[in-house]
Design an enzyme around this catalytic site. Structure first.
Site, PDB file in Angstrom:
ATOM      1  N   ARG A 153       9.641   7.031   9.125  1.00 12.63           N
ATOM      2  CA  ARG A 153       9.161   8.022   8.156  1.00 12.63           C
ATOM      3  C   ARG A 153       7.706   7.716   7.809  1.00 12.63           C
ATOM      4  NH1 ARG A 153      11.572   6.850   3.282  1.00 12.63           N
ATOM      5  NH2 ARG A 153      10.171   8.421   2.478  1.00 12.63           N
TER       6      ARG A 153
ATOM      7  N   HIS B  89      -1.300  -5.719   4.130  1.00 10.95           N
ATOM      8  CA  HIS B  89      -0.774  -4.377   3.838  1.00 10.95           C
ATOM      9  C   HIS B  89      -1.201  -3.436   4.954  1.00 10.95           C
ATOM     10  CE1 HIS B  89       0.699  -5.671   0.064  1.00 10.95           C
ATOM     11  NE2 HIS B  89      -0.463  -6.261  -0.164  1.00 10.95           N
TER      12      HIS B  89
ATOM     13  N   ARG C  96      -4.684   4.322  -2.728  1.00  9.54           N
ATOM     14  CA  ARG C  96      -3.420   4.937  -3.134  1.00  9.54           C
ATOM     15  C   ARG C  96      -3.244   4.845  -4.656  1.00  9.54           C
ATOM     16  NH1 ARG C  96       1.174   2.797   0.731  1.00  9.54           N
ATOM     17  NH2 ARG C  96       2.241   4.594  -0.220  1.00  9.54           N
TER      18      ARG C  96
ATOM     19  N   GLU D  83      -2.072 -12.354   2.889  1.00  8.53           N
ATOM     20  CA  GLU D  83      -1.358 -11.162   2.400  1.00  8.53           C
ATOM     21  C   GLU D  83      -1.790  -9.971   3.260  1.00  8.53           C
ATOM     22  OE1 GLU D  83      -2.382 -10.320  -1.680  1.00  8.53           O
ATOM     23  OE2 GLU D  83      -1.572  -8.276  -1.575  1.00  8.53           O
TER      24      GLU D  83
ATOM     25  N   ALA E  91       6.528  -3.533  -1.875  1.00  8.18           N
ATOM     26  CA  ALA E  91       6.378  -3.199  -3.297  1.00  8.18           C
ATOM     27  C   ALA E  91       6.445  -4.438  -4.198  1.00  8.18           C
ATOM     28  CB  ALA E  91       7.447  -2.194  -3.697  1.00  8.18           C
TER      29      ALA E  91
ATOM     30  N   ASN F 202       3.789  -9.518   4.126  1.00  9.46           N
ATOM     31  CA  ASN F 202       3.652  -8.188   3.554  1.00  9.46           C
ATOM     32  C   ASN F 202       4.854  -8.052   2.625  1.00  9.46           C
ATOM     33  OD1 ASN F 202       3.557  -5.545   2.789  1.00  9.46           O
ATOM     34  ND2 ASN F 202       3.217  -4.725   4.855  1.00  9.46           N
TER      35      ASN F 202
ATOM     36  N   PRO G 105      10.544  -5.295   1.168  1.00  3.54           N
ATOM     37  CA  PRO G 105      11.418  -4.123   1.058  1.00  3.54           C
ATOM     38  C   PRO G 105      10.882  -2.866   1.745  1.00  3.54           C
ATOM     39  CG  PRO G 105      10.450  -4.698  -1.069  1.00  3.54           C
ATOM     40  CD  PRO G 105      10.157  -5.830  -0.143  1.00  3.54           C
ATOM     41  N   ASN G 106      11.799  -2.221   2.419  1.00  2.00           N
ATOM     42  CA  ASN G 106      11.588  -0.930   3.096  1.00  2.00           C
ATOM     43  C   ASN G 106      10.779  -1.016   4.379  1.00  2.00           C
ATOM     44  OD1 ASN G 106      13.070   0.746   1.236  1.00  2.00           O
ATOM     45  ND2 ASN G 106      11.441   0.302  -0.237  1.00  2.00           N
TER      46      ASN G 106
ATOM     47  N   TYR H 106       1.991   4.813   7.476  1.00  2.00           N
ATOM     48  CA  TYR H 106       2.334   3.509   8.051  1.00  2.00           C
ATOM     49  C   TYR H 106       2.285   3.463   9.581  1.00  2.00           C
ATOM     50  CZ  TYR H 106       3.885   2.707   3.288  1.00  2.00           C
ATOM     51  OH  TYR H 106       3.928   2.588   1.918  1.00  2.00           O
TER      52      TYR H 106
HETATM   53  O1  CA2 Z   1       0.825  -0.827   2.936  1.00  2.00           O
HETATM   54  C1  CA2 Z   1       1.712  -1.681   2.915  1.00  2.00           C
HETATM   55  O2  CA2 Z   1       1.950  -2.441   3.857  1.00  2.00           O
HETATM   56  C2  CA2 Z   1       2.620  -1.802   1.676  1.00  2.00           C
HETATM   57  O3  CA2 Z   1       2.890  -3.192   1.469  1.00  2.00           O
HETATM   58  C3  CA2 Z   1       3.897  -1.060   2.019  1.00  2.00           C
HETATM   59  C4  CA2 Z   1       4.879  -0.961   0.850  1.00  2.00           C
HETATM   60  C5  CA2 Z   1       4.176  -0.464  -0.409  1.00  2.00           C
HETATM   61  O4  CA2 Z   1       5.078  -0.503  -1.506  1.00  2.00           O
HETATM   62  C6  CA2 Z   1       2.945  -1.274  -0.740  1.00  2.00           C
HETATM   63  O5  CA2 Z   1       2.339  -0.728  -1.876  1.00  2.00           O
HETATM   64  C7  CA2 Z   1       1.972  -1.263   0.423  1.00  2.00           C
HETATM   65  C8  CA2 Z   1       6.018   0.011   1.171  1.00  2.00           C
HETATM   66  C9  CA2 Z   1       6.709  -0.231   2.461  1.00  2.00           C
HETATM   67  C10 CA2 Z   1       7.517   0.979   2.800  1.00  2.00           C
HETATM   68  O6  CA2 Z   1       7.517   1.110   4.193  1.00  2.00           O
HETATM   69  C11 CA2 Z   1       7.976   2.270   4.742  1.00  2.00           C
HETATM   70  C12 CA2 Z   1       7.683   2.458   6.055  1.00  2.00           C
HETATM   71  C13 CA2 Z   1       8.091   3.616   6.670  1.00  2.00           C
HETATM   72  C14 CA2 Z   1       8.808   4.554   5.976  1.00  2.00           C
HETATM   73  C15 CA2 Z   1       9.102   4.357   4.655  1.00  2.00           C
HETATM   74  C16 CA2 Z   1       8.685   3.200   4.024  1.00  2.00           C
END
Ligand code: CA2
Length: 148
Positions: free
Chosen positions: A20, A102, A109, A100, A79, A76, A12-13, A25
Site C-alpha cells: 500500500r 526513515h 509530512r 536511524e 511510528a 526504522n 510497526p507496519n 514508501y
Molecule cells: O518513513 C518511514 O520509514 C517511517 O518510519 C514509516 C512509518 C511512519 O510511522 C514514520 O513516521 C516514518 C510507517 C510505516 C508504515 O509502513 C507502511 C508501508 C506500506 C503500507 C502501509 C504502511
C-alpha cells in the site's frame, strides 16, 4: 567470513511495505529490502540479523537479547520513533551504536512525525531516500566499524 554482525530492525507496519501507499514508501516489499541488504552485507563481509515487529516490547527484547553478538544496529522504528522512550532507553542501555532510518522524508509530512526519540542518540539519521537509505546506512556502518 563475517567479522561483524549488524541488527536490522523494522518497526510497526513495515511488514506492509510494497502492498500500500507506494507513493510514500515505494514498491519494494520488506522481503525484497532484506534481500537487497543481504546482498550488500555479503559484499562487505557483514552478517545481518533481520527483525520486524509490530510490538514495542518485542523490539526492546531483541535489542537486549542480541546485545553481546551485534556491533551495530540499523533501525526504522516506524511510528515508535515518535513515541517510544522504551526503544530509546534500550538502545542507550546496551550502548549499541545505531543509525536511524526513515523511508519517507518525515519532515515533509505531519508535524507529529518531525520529532524523534532516537535522533539525538543516533550516530546518523537517513530520511527520505526510500529503501536505498538502508543500503547507504549499511555501507556507512561498515565504514564506521572498520575505521573506529
Ligand atoms: O518513513 C518511514 O520509514 C517511517 O518510519 C514509516 C512509518 C511512519 O510511522 C514514520 O513516521 C516514518 C510507517 C510505516 C508504515 O509502513 C507502511 C508501508 C506500506 C503500507 C502501509 C504502511
Amino acid at each position: 567470513m563475517s567479522f561483524y554482525k549488524v541488527l536490522v530492525i523494522n518497526g510497526p507496519n513495515l511488514n506492509l511495505l510494497g502492498t500500500r501507499e507506494p507513493e510514500i514508501y515505494g514498491s519494494d516489499t520488506l522481503a525484497s529490502l532484506q534481500e537487497m541488504l543481504d546482498k550488500k552485507a555479503k559484499e562487505l563481509g557483514i552478517e545481518l540479523i533481520h527483525f520486524q515487529s509490530n510490538h514495542e516490547g518485542d523490539i526492546v527484547d531483541i535489542i537486549q537479547k542480541t546485545r553481546n553478538e551485534v556491533s551495530f544496529c540499523l533501525i526504522n522504528a516506524g511510528a515508535y520513533t515518535h513515541t517510544s522512550v522504551a526503544i530509546r532507553d534500550a538502545l542507550c542501555g546496551v550502548d549499541l551504536p545505531f543509525y536511524e532510518i526513515h523511508i519517507s522524508n518525515v519532515h515533509k509530512r505531519e508535524e507529529f512525525r518531525h520529532h524523534s526519540f532516537l535522533s539525538d542518540k543516533a550516530l546518523g539519521v537517513i530520511v527520505g531516500f526510500g529503501v536505498r537509505g538502508y543500503v547507504y546506512a549499511l555501507e556507512n556502518a561498515y565504514y564506521y566499524l572498520t575505521n573506529k
